[in-house]
Write an enzyme that holds these catalytic residues in place. Sequence first.
Site: not given
Ligand code: PXP
Length: 259
Positions: A42, A17, A49, A69, A236, A44
């Site tokens: 993460h 949104r 996000h 990450e 997820q 990116r």
């Molecule tokens: N570990 C890493 C390095 C990832 O890139 C991700 C996905 O962002 C995850 C763990 C978590 O994966 P999921 O969202 O499939 O649980």
Amino acid sequence: MFLGVNIDHIAVLREARKINDPDPLDAVSIVKRAGADQITIHLREDRRHIDDNDAKRIIENSQLPVNLECAIDKEVIKKVIELQPYRATIVPEKREEVTTEGGLDVAKNFQNLKEVTEELHANGIEVSLFIDPDPKITKLSSEIGADWIELHTGLYSNIHAMLFSNLGYTKHSINELELSRAELKELLRKSTKELEDITAYANSLNLKVAAGHGLNYHNVKEICKIDGIIELNIGQCIIARSVFTGLKQAVVDMLELLK
Ligand code: PXP
């Protein structure tokens, strides 16, 4: 087993949104109260996000260690050093991918990864490399001087979903891939054994081992049984379940399986 909860998808929902709601920072205290050990986010390159402001506020305010990450991109690494998370997990990134597909090409990026690892260490940040379960890549990760490897469990999760579920990690069906159940079972056994062997090998090289990607409430138990994996990063399925149960319950349900 330690649990890192990846909260990127809360920012994914917000970005649908382009407003301020929901705020991923609000998840941090709930995840902590539920009993998890770490927050994973993460940053990116395309900031699709989690953005700089999220990362800053989460790292500054989180009562749990934050595992950030990131790709081996110069600008991103500079940002990571400025943000000062407790750990950086280096992951491969392609703009067109929906999520991180496959582990780092450690051989190709060896020198770059070594320099980035040294730079992060010099700034007091632990380093983890997100890799496929492969002995050569594990050895190179140790030579780079990483503290951790995080094993990519995507293949294991895909095979598990093809065998046991129409839902879950993959959209492929057994028919599409034309594999029999016996073949899939053998593939799952091999993939689990590979994770076991690489974990033992990594431990022998003094690398700490985490794992993640595609893990969910159906497939996590087998991974928990692997001696030497000390942390799972899961996103997820926890955020998906939280839509129905609330975030605290979704984390509690996962921790129950990790016992
Ligand atoms: N570990 C890493 C390095 C990832 O890139 C991700 C996905 O962002 C995850 C763990 C978590 O994966 P999921 O969202 O499939 O649980």
